[in-house]
Design a protein around this motif. Sequence first.
Motif, PDB file in Angstrom:
ATOM      1  N   VAL A  53       0.684  -0.904  -0.168  1.00 24.85           N
ATOM      2  CA  VAL A  53      -0.043  -0.226   0.078  1.00 24.85           C
ATOM      3  C   VAL A  53       1.162   1.166  -0.137  1.00 24.85           C
ATOM      4  N   MET A 103      -2.366   3.251  -9.746  1.00 24.83           N
ATOM      5  CA  MET A 103      -1.883   2.352  -8.449  1.00 24.83           C
ATOM      6  C   MET A 103      -2.135   2.951  -7.219  1.00 24.83           C
ATOM      7  N   ALA A 104      -2.708   4.144  -7.090  1.00 22.13           N
ATOM      8  CA  ALA A 104      -3.447   5.210  -6.144  1.00 22.13           C
ATOM      9  C   ALA A 104      -4.965   4.403  -6.149  1.00 22.13           C
ATOM     10  N   VAL A 120      -5.321   1.137  -4.719  1.00 20.58           N
ATOM     11  CA  VAL A 120      -5.326   1.124  -2.986  1.00 20.58           C
ATOM     12  C   VAL A 120      -6.542   1.560  -2.609  1.00 20.58           C
ATOM     13  N   GLY A 145       3.372   1.665  -1.194  1.00 18.27           N
ATOM     14  CA  GLY A 145       4.958   1.299  -2.355  1.00 18.27           C
ATOM     15  C   GLY A 145       3.710   1.916  -3.479  1.00 18.27           C
ATOM     16  N   PHE A 146       2.701   1.995  -3.537  1.00 20.69           N
ATOM     17  CA  PHE A 146       1.973   2.418  -4.596  1.00 20.69           C
ATOM     18  C   PHE A 146       1.085   3.524  -3.857  1.00 20.69           C
ATOM     19  N   LEU A 147       1.459   3.976  -3.062  1.00 24.61           N
ATOM     20  CA  LEU A 147       0.372   5.161  -2.664  1.00 24.61           C
ATOM     21  C   LEU A 147       2.182   6.644  -2.772  1.00 24.61           C
TER      22      LEU A 147
END
Lengths: 304, 282
Positions: free
Chosen positions: A10, B94-95, B98, A12-14
């Motif tokens: 999470v 990606m954001a 998630v 890493g993706f943000l």
Amino acid sequence: MERLRKYGFVAGFLVVPITLYSVFVISPYIQAFQLSLTSWNGYSSIVRYVGLDNFGRLFDDEVFWQALRNHGIMLLVLPIVTIVIALFLSFLLNLGGGPRGAGMRGVWGSKFYRVVFFFPQVLAVAVVGVLFQAVYRPDADGVLNGVLAVFGAAPVGWLTEPSLALWSIIAVMVWQGVGFYVVLFSAGMAAIPKDYFEAAALDGAGRVRLFFSITLPLLRDTVQVGWIYLGIAAFDGFALVQVLAGDKGEPDGATTILPVTIYKTAFAYNKVGYASAMGVALFFLTVTFAVLTLRTTRRERVEL
Amino acid sequence: MARNRPPRPSVLAGLSHIALAVWALLIILPLLWTFLASFKSNTEIFGDPLQLPGALRLDSWGRAWDKAHVGRYMLNTVIVVFFGTAGTMLFGSMAAYVLARYQFIGNKLIYYYFVAGLAFPVFLALGPLFFVVKQLGLLDSHVGLILVYIAYSLPFTVFFLAAFFRTLPETVAEAAMIDGASHTRTFFQIMVPMARPGLISITIFNVLGQWNQYLLPLVLLAGDPNKWVLTQGIAKISTLAGYEADWPGLFAALSMTILPVMVVYIIFQRQIQSGLSSGALK
């Protein structure tokens, strides 16, 4: 272990999106509110706080009020004209052929029209601005004046005449925007169950009646969305005004609008603090407009 | 019965056609005029505006491409929009993924943090943004403009795609995880392909938005004309055309920017129309 892996994923993706967004979007916005309380000029290392002085000055600034008057006119005219034309055209496209079989049909060639109408929407506003410079040329060589000359009319200063300039610019915004709302309203009309039209047509309702009694009430939500979008557009218009009227120097402030004034104040006159105060004013105006529109147009939804 | 009757020609249908044709002409004529003017000579442009070009002069196209740097502007725009959109889609999806599908502390807060960006007019940030980019040493650079494009495209992209990822079924992703796929692998190999329709819509939305952007390049690339993008280049050519009396060159430059957009639009018009209108209705 699995929990840790999940949190690692999470994070890493943000991390990149949040960083980019914070640095380039949120931090400038916050700084703008802060700078609106200063007299900063953009290069001195000392930032002096002047409290609400900038906003006080704004109240006495004739250019600011002129800009607000112009936004007011655009706020009234742009949505009404665009929506009326778009509703009319999309009605013709989708239902203008009258009832047939189990539904309504559009007129012949409606696919072609829809493609053409939408095209200005994908053109860059700056390009549209340059294009309309040629259309609006004030001398007899302008495209529009050339067409008028065929009917024996004298050349008109579309962008140089203070009483006409703003209307000429609004006309370009309508020209560019209508196609988008035609597509938007067409999608809304396609969602109306066909048997509504069939039943009404069997009862003898004509096309005009079908439009006002069935189409329009059921299209309410879509029209409201369009209204808000056009209202927000009425507070923008930067590229168009900058290209069409910018260099020629807005005749008597007739096309002065806030975004162009903000841009000039910050980058030509180096009054970053004052420009930020205008930006804050623009922000509250836009938000107020959106909230008011949503509140006043809220009503019982028509359930399908 | 009504359904067996052949459609009868009516006055109303005729009037409908006139109304539709008039609007179509209002759109086609200025564009056609621009295209024709690019083949005209200066005297023809300033003669009767309704007259056709006397000969098919192509030299103005060459001048616009080389001397007025339309070729350079076009290349710059393609580079910036390509990386800008690719970055927007990568980081935005990606954001959004998630935020849409994982429970963690601060999830809601981060989502609203992104969506808040939709409420602010970009003019508010203009001055400070210039100084942020300047401090990072990214003024007059394509990298700077690309990063800014990505950042300003994120609010809508995250907002739109989060809604889209929420609608995808749980079971497929769970099955992949049970089979031992990592979170990252599940995202790229399972979720992204499943989300394709939503990703295509929002990609088109971002390509158009970034291709047509005028304000941000004007502020962030002002100093280096070699780095300029098409929109600011065209605006500049239009001011120069008057001084240099090269009006055919201006209309050739305009035609060159309009034609590729027109071709792409005609090929993808269905996706573009539905992409833009579904974007607006969310």
